[in-house]
Design an enzyme around this catalytic site. Structure first.
Site, PDB file in Angstrom:
ATOM      1  N   ASP A  47      -5.587 -80.364 -97.875  1.00  0.00           N
ATOM      2  CA  ASP A  47      -5.175 -79.454 -98.958  1.00  0.00           C
ATOM      3  C   ASP A  47      -6.009 -79.726-100.219  1.00  0.00           C
ATOM      4  OD1 ASP A  47      -4.015 -81.826 -99.786  1.00  0.00           O
ATOM      5  OD2 ASP A  47      -2.045 -80.976-100.221  1.00  0.00           O
ATOM      6  N   SER A  48      -6.903 -80.722-100.133  1.00  0.00           N
ATOM      7  CA  SER A  48      -7.890 -80.919-101.200  1.00  0.00           C
ATOM      8  C   SER A  48      -8.744 -79.662-101.365  1.00  0.00           C
ATOM      9  CB  SER A  48      -8.785 -82.130-100.893  1.00  0.00           C
ATOM     10  OG  SER A  48      -9.302 -82.052 -99.582  1.00  0.00           O
ATOM     11  N   ASP A  86      -3.509 -80.245 -92.730  1.00  0.00           N
ATOM     12  CA  ASP A  86      -2.787 -80.974 -93.781  1.00  0.00           C
ATOM     13  C   ASP A  86      -1.645 -80.107 -94.310  1.00  0.00           C
ATOM     14  OD1 ASP A  86      -2.379 -83.081 -95.475  1.00  0.00           O
ATOM     15  OD2 ASP A  86      -4.015 -82.594 -96.844  1.00  0.00           O
ATOM     16  N   LYS A 116      -1.008 -83.618 -90.738  1.00  0.00           N
ATOM     17  CA  LYS A 116      -0.836 -84.783 -91.613  1.00  0.00           C
ATOM     18  C   LYS A 116       0.143 -84.401 -92.720  1.00  0.00           C
ATOM     19  CE  LYS A 116      -3.897 -85.959 -95.008  1.00  0.00           C
ATOM     20  NZ  LYS A 116      -2.988 -85.929 -96.184  1.00  0.00           N
ATOM     21  N   GLU A 185      -4.454 -94.180 -98.721  1.00  0.00           N
ATOM     22  CA  GLU A 185      -5.355 -93.679 -99.768  1.00  0.00           C
ATOM     23  C   GLU A 185      -5.275 -94.573-101.005  1.00  0.00           C
ATOM     24  OE1 GLU A 185      -5.163 -89.509-100.700  1.00  0.00           O
ATOM     25  OE2 GLU A 185      -6.461 -89.742-102.448  1.00  0.00           O
TER      26      GLU A 185
HETATM   27  O1  KIV Z   1      -6.327 -83.134 -98.719  1.00  0.00           O
HETATM   28  C1  KIV Z   1      -7.050 -84.098 -98.457  1.00  0.00           C
HETATM   29  O2  KIV Z   1      -8.264 -83.996 -98.309  1.00  0.00           O
HETATM   30  C2  KIV Z   1      -6.397 -85.385 -98.348  1.00  0.00           C
HETATM   31  C3  KIV Z   1      -7.243 -86.576 -98.588  1.00  0.00           C
HETATM   32  C4  KIV Z   1      -7.475 -86.741-100.038  1.00  0.00           C
HETATM   33  C5  KIV Z   1      -6.613 -87.785 -98.024  1.00  0.00           C
HETATM   34  O3  KIV Z   1      -5.218 -85.444 -98.142  1.00  0.00           O
END
Ligand code: KIV
Length: 290
Positions: A47-48, A86, A116, A185
Site C-alpha cells: 500500500d506504499s 497488502d 500481508k 520493519e
Molecule cells: O506497503 C509497503 O510497501 C509496505 C512496506 C513498507 C513494508 O508495507
C-alpha cells in the site's frame, strides 16, 4: 527457460539452509516483469503505492479497489513469482469477517499467492480467520505505517528491552495465529536477530538488519524514483528519476528544435501515391472554382 515459481515450502527450506529470500515491492506490469526477470523470490504489492504511485503523503487514503487493480497488473507481469497483496488501512481492522472478504478479493480478483497485514497481538483474530479460510498471511510488525499516528511518526522500534519484549510477544502471537512469514520493519538488528532465531517461520526485514531470513525494499527507493524522503535503511542502486528528467527534457528540446520526429520515425506513402493525391487535390480545387 521459464522461471520456477517458489512457494511456502521453498521459503521454509531457504530459512533452514540460511539462504536469503529476496523480496521487493511492485506496483505495475512492467516493474513486476523486470523483477521477475531479475529473479526475485517474492513481490509485495504494497500500500506504499499510495505514496510512490499516487503521491499521497501517507498510505492511509489507499482503497481496496486500487490495491486490486495494481495487484492484477503485477500478477500479469510476474506469473512465475510469489505475489503478496497488502491489505490497506481499514480493510481488516474492523472485523475478521471483513478481513476474510478483503483477503479473498486479492486471491479471487488478482490471483495473489498471499496477503500481508499490519499488527501483532491485536490482529491475531484476523490472521487466524484468513488462514482458516485457506489463505496465506504474512504478518508485519515494528514500524507499521498505517499506525504511525500512534507512534508519533515514522519511528524505528526495539530501542529498549521493554519495546523488544513487546515485539517478541507480537511475533510469537502472529506465528501462533498461523502466519506463514513475518515482516519486521525498522527494528533494531539485534532484536530482529533474536526474533528470527526464535520463530520457525521465515522472518523478512525492511530496515531490520542482516540477521533476518530475507530482505524487502521499496523498488522506487532503490531506483531513485521516490524523492520525498529516504529512510536510513535504503540503499540507492540507480538514479532512474534523474535519467527520466534527462530523457524527457531531451525529447522536449528536440520537439522545440524540429529535430524530432526524424524521417526514421515517420511512415512512407506507397510510391507514386503522393503525386496521385496532388492530382486529386488539383481536380478538387478546379471543380470548386467552376
Ligand atoms: O506497503 C509497503 O510497501 C509496505 C512496506 C513498507 C513494508 O508495507
Amino acid at each position: 527457460m521459464e522461471k520456477k515459481k517458489k512457494g511456502i515450502l521453498d521459503f521454509a527450506e531457504m530459512k533452514k539452509n540460511g539462504e536469503k529470500i529476496t523480496f521487493i515491492t511492485s506496483y505495475d506490469y512492467h516493474m513486476a516483469a523486470f523483477s521477475e526477470r531479475a529473479g526475485l523470490d517474492m513481490l509485495l504489492v504494497g500500500d506504499s503505492l499510495g505514496m510512490t504511485v499516487y503521491g499521497y503523503s501517507s498510505t492511509i487514503p489507499v482503497k481496496m479497489d486500487q490495491m486490486i487493480y495494481h495487484a492484477e497488473a503485477v500478477r500479469r507481469g510476474a506469473p512465475n513469482t510469489f505475489v503478496i497483496g497488502d491489505m490497506p488501512f481499514m480493510s481488516y481492522q474492523k472485523s475478521w469477517e471483513e478481513a476474510v472478504d478483503n483477503a479473498g478479493r486479492f486471491y479471487k480478483e488478482a490471483g495473489c499467492d498471499a496477503i500481508k497485514l499490519e499488527g501483532g497481538v491485536r490482529v491475531c483474530d484476523q490472521i487466524q480467520a484468513i488462514t482458516d479460510a485457506g489463505m496465506l498471511v504474512m504478518g508485519h510488525i515494528g514500524l507499521t505505517p498505517q499506525s504511525t499516528g500512534q507512534f508519533g511518526g515514522y519511528k524505528a522500534q526495539g530501542y529498549t528491552a521493554e519495546s523488544a519484549m513487546q515485539l517478541i510477544e507480537d511475533a510469537l502471537a502472529v506465528q501462533d495465529a498461523g502466519a506463514f512469514a513475518l515482516l519486521l520493519e525498522a527494528v533494531t538488528p539485534k532484536v530482529a536477530g533474536v526474533i528470527t532465531r526464535m520463530l520457525d517461520i521465515p522472518v523478512l526485514s525492511i530496515g531490520a538488519g542482516p540477521e533476518c531470513d530475507g530482505q524487502l525494499i521499496i523498488v522506487h527507493d532503490i531506483l531513485g524514483i521516490f524523492e520525498a524522503f529516504t529512510p536510513r535503511f535504503v540503499k540507492r542502486y540507480a538514479s532512474i528519476g534523474d535519467e527520466m528528467v534527462r530523457a524527457i527534457g531531451e525529447y522536449a528540446r528536440e520537439v522545440r528544435e524540429g529535430v524530432f520526429p526524424g524521417p526514421e520515425h515517420t511512415y512512407l506513402m506507397k510510391k507514386g501515391e503522393f503525386a496521385r493525391l496532388e492530382e486529386m487535390l488539383a481536380d478538387m480545387q478546379k471543380n470548386e472554382e467552376e
